[in-house]
Design an enzyme around this catalytic site. Structure first.
Site, PDB file in Angstrom:
ATOM      1  N   GLY A 256       0.762  -1.239   0.000  1.00 36.52           N
ATOM      2  CA  GLY A 256       0.000   0.000   0.000  1.00 36.52           C
ATOM      3  C   GLY A 256       0.787   1.279   0.000  1.00 36.52           C
ATOM      4  N   PRO A 294       4.978  -5.009  -0.264  1.00 35.75           N
ATOM      5  CA  PRO A 294       4.844  -3.896  -1.204  1.00 35.75           C
ATOM      6  C   PRO A 294       4.854  -4.363  -2.655  1.00 35.75           C
ATOM      7  CG  PRO A 294       7.085  -4.004  -0.360  1.00 35.75           C
ATOM      8  CD  PRO A 294       6.292  -5.031   0.403  1.00 35.75           C
ATOM      9  N   GLY A 295       3.980  -3.774  -3.448  1.00 34.34           N
ATOM     10  CA  GLY A 295       3.979  -4.042  -4.887  1.00 34.34           C
ATOM     11  C   GLY A 295       4.382  -2.784  -5.626  1.00 34.34           C
ATOM     12  N   ARG A 296       3.509  -1.790  -5.552  1.00 35.17           N
ATOM     13  CA  ARG A 296       3.724  -0.535  -6.275  1.00 35.17           C
ATOM     14  C   ARG A 296       5.063   0.121  -5.930  1.00 35.17           C
ATOM     15  NH1 ARG A 296      -0.833   2.623  -7.731  1.00 35.17           N
ATOM     16  NH2 ARG A 296      -1.912   1.583  -6.033  1.00 35.17           N
ATOM     17  N   TYR A 337      -9.413   5.182 -11.957  1.00 32.61           N
ATOM     18  CA  TYR A 337      -9.244   5.896 -10.677  1.00 32.61           C
ATOM     19  C   TYR A 337      -9.043   7.395 -10.856  1.00 32.61           C
ATOM     20  CZ  TYR A 337      -7.544   1.080  -9.975  1.00 32.61           C
ATOM     21  OH  TYR A 337      -7.384  -0.266  -9.999  1.00 32.61           O
ATOM     22  N   CYS A 364     -11.979   3.380 -28.890  1.00 32.39           N
ATOM     23  CA  CYS A 364     -13.184   4.110 -29.287  1.00 32.39           C
ATOM     24  C   CYS A 364     -14.033   4.437 -28.076  1.00 32.39           C
ATOM     25  CB  CYS A 364     -13.963   3.323 -30.334  1.00 32.39           C
ATOM     26  SG  CYS A 364     -14.249   1.636 -29.868  1.00 32.39           S
ATOM     27  N   TYR A 394       0.747  -1.847 -12.033  1.00 32.36           N
ATOM     28  CA  TYR A 394      -0.668  -1.840 -12.422  1.00 32.36           C
ATOM     29  C   TYR A 394      -0.890  -1.224 -13.806  1.00 32.36           C
ATOM     30  CZ  TYR A 394      -0.952  -2.939  -7.490  1.00 32.36           C
ATOM     31  OH  TYR A 394      -0.750  -3.535  -6.260  1.00 32.36           O
TER      32      TYR A 394
END
Ligand code: LLP
Length: 435
Positions: A256, A294-296, A337, A364, A394
């Site tokens: 996070g 942690p990822g981001r 988001y 489109c 992401y």
């Protein structure tokens, strides 16, 4: 190309893209061309085509290293942020475990050679098959999300044998300051066992009493893209007596940690974050080992997307649209988001960016915006390579084939060399599964 100079020299310029939005090994030549990992970025676009995800391998390794140093063994990478075999291998080489949210993520990690005992399986709706794989292969942890899952694990374990090592996922009742779609710690959540309702205590009892499970810890993940660390401190405060009473050896506080995407944003480092979590736990007498996933914070800043600018449509007095050859299929975050990004020309990295345009994709849909009101150099024209930094998390992992747009290739750069780690999809790939 002239000699590369350290881009840090340009911190303080309001017009140039700030150093902290670019990968660690970024350098800019005297004439303004950006290199990452020793590779000229415009040349990468020419060689591999666009759209293209470019990752600075050293940046990824630096963040993994930082996470391991800050948290110690047990820290996991949140694989949903960005996963392919090369990434799984890199993370494993750097000594991190991998948090996988589905059987598919687990499969990619295992196919990359990650030992199953380094995997942590998440998911609010794990199938019998996913649980079976975790048991059969011997995953390091299963993070239990619901009572139904406790039943399922017991049933599958009775069939297959093995002792699942479980953590109980608790929703502490914290509303982190982030987008509603990525908040997970509040009472009204599809994830985990509520603390205040007593569900968490009941789940803990069941896991402890279970003849098949080994309870190893408590887990809580309060959300994603969080800048304000006091949300974590609050979560720890709420969890403290529960964790202490449980007498478990491990407390994982999820992922996070936010990252800056646009100029003016700032975020704590992984090191700062770990220090705060550990301090908060110490303040509340928590002796369990503190870990995180942690990822981001590991992947986002390492990656950037290169597009080719196409149609430029000027509506006098209204707006100028610059269309690129990708869009919401390679980066759905602005649409989902309302996320903001910067855009710049890697051939003129240090150029003033006085012109305001809206960068849109080729899908489109009018919502297909890559960067609303992007500040770009006056020189931007059709045919230019346009870069959006901080797309390493992401982006590729949430990419789709909407409008049958093939997904971009992913290239890792390091030490002057580049290599494709995920090849660009072809039109044939688009019908590969059709009967
Ligand atoms: N652990 C758990 C249990 C998670 O659910 C997540 C992310 C993480 C760790 C890693 O969180 P991170 O450090 O990356 O924030 N698609 C959204 C983000 C969704 C996050 C889902 N869970 C976005 O693009 O902002």
């Amino acid at each position: 190309m002239t000699d590369a100079v350290d881009y840090r020299r340009y911190i303080g310029s309001n017009s140039a893209v700030r150093r902290y939005l670019l990968p660690d090994t970024s350098t800019v030549s005297e004439d303004g061309r950006l290199s990452v990992g020793g590779c000229d970025v415009v040349e990468l676009a020419e060689r591999y085509g666009t759209p293209l995800f470019v990752y600075d391998e050293q940046h990824l390794r630096n963040r993994c290293h930082e996470a391991l140093a800050a948290f110690g063994d047990g820290v996991a990478y949140g694989a949903k942020a960005f996963l392919c075999k090369a990434m799984a291998r890199l993370v494993n080489e750097e000594g991190l475990h991998l948090d996988v949210a589905t059987g598919g993520e687990a499969y990619v990690a295992m196919m990359a050679g990650v030992p199953p005992n380094r995997l942590v399986l998440h998911g609010n709706n794990k199938s019998d098959e996913e649980i079976g794989t975790a048991l059969h292969a011997g995953f390091g942890r299963i993070v239990v999300d619901s009572f139904a899952e406790l039943d399922r694990i017991e049933r599958v374990a009775a069939d297959l044998g093995g002792t699942p090592r479980v953590m109980i996922r608790v929703t502490p009742g914290v509303e982190a300051h982030t987008h509603e779609y990525v908040m997970t710690g509040q009472v009204d959540s599809k994830f985990g066992f509520g603390l205040a309702s007593g569900a968490a205590a009941e789940a803990l009892r069941r896991a402890k009493d279970s003849p098949v499970m080994e309870l190893v810890g408590i887990h809580a993940h309060i959300g994603s893209q969080i800048f304000l660390l006091h949300s974590y401190a609050k979560a720890v405060e709420l969890l403290a007596s529960f964790v202490n009473d449980a007498g478990v050896g491990e407390l994982c506080l999820g992922g996070g940690l936010g990252v800056p995407y646009v100029e003016g944003e700032d975020s704590p480092s992984i090191t700062d974050w770990a220090a705060l979590l550990k301090q908060a736990c110490a303040d509340h007498g928590i002796t369990a080992r503190v870990t995180a996933e942690p990822g981001r914070a590991i992947a986002a800043g390492a990656g950037m997307t290169l597009y080719r600018a196409g149609t430029v449509k000027d509506i006098p007095g209204v707006r100028t649209y610059v269309s690129v050859d990708g869009g919401m299929s390679d980066n759905p975050r602005p649409v989902l988001y309302g996320s903001g990004y910067e855009a710049f020309l890697p051939r003129l990295t240090l150029a003033e960016r006085p012109r305001v345009v809206t960068v849109v994709g080729k899908h489109c849909e009018s919502g297909d915006v890559v960067v609303r009101d992007a500040r770009v150099p006056q020189e931007l024209e059709a045919g230019d390579v346009l870069c959006t930094p901080v797309t390493g998390a992401y982006g590729h992992s949430m990419a789709s084939n909407y409008n049958k747009v093939p997904r971009p290739a992913v290239v890792f750069v390091r030490g002057g060399a580049s290599r494709i780690v995920v090849r660009r999809e072809t039109y044939e790939d688009l019908i590969r599964l059709d009967e």
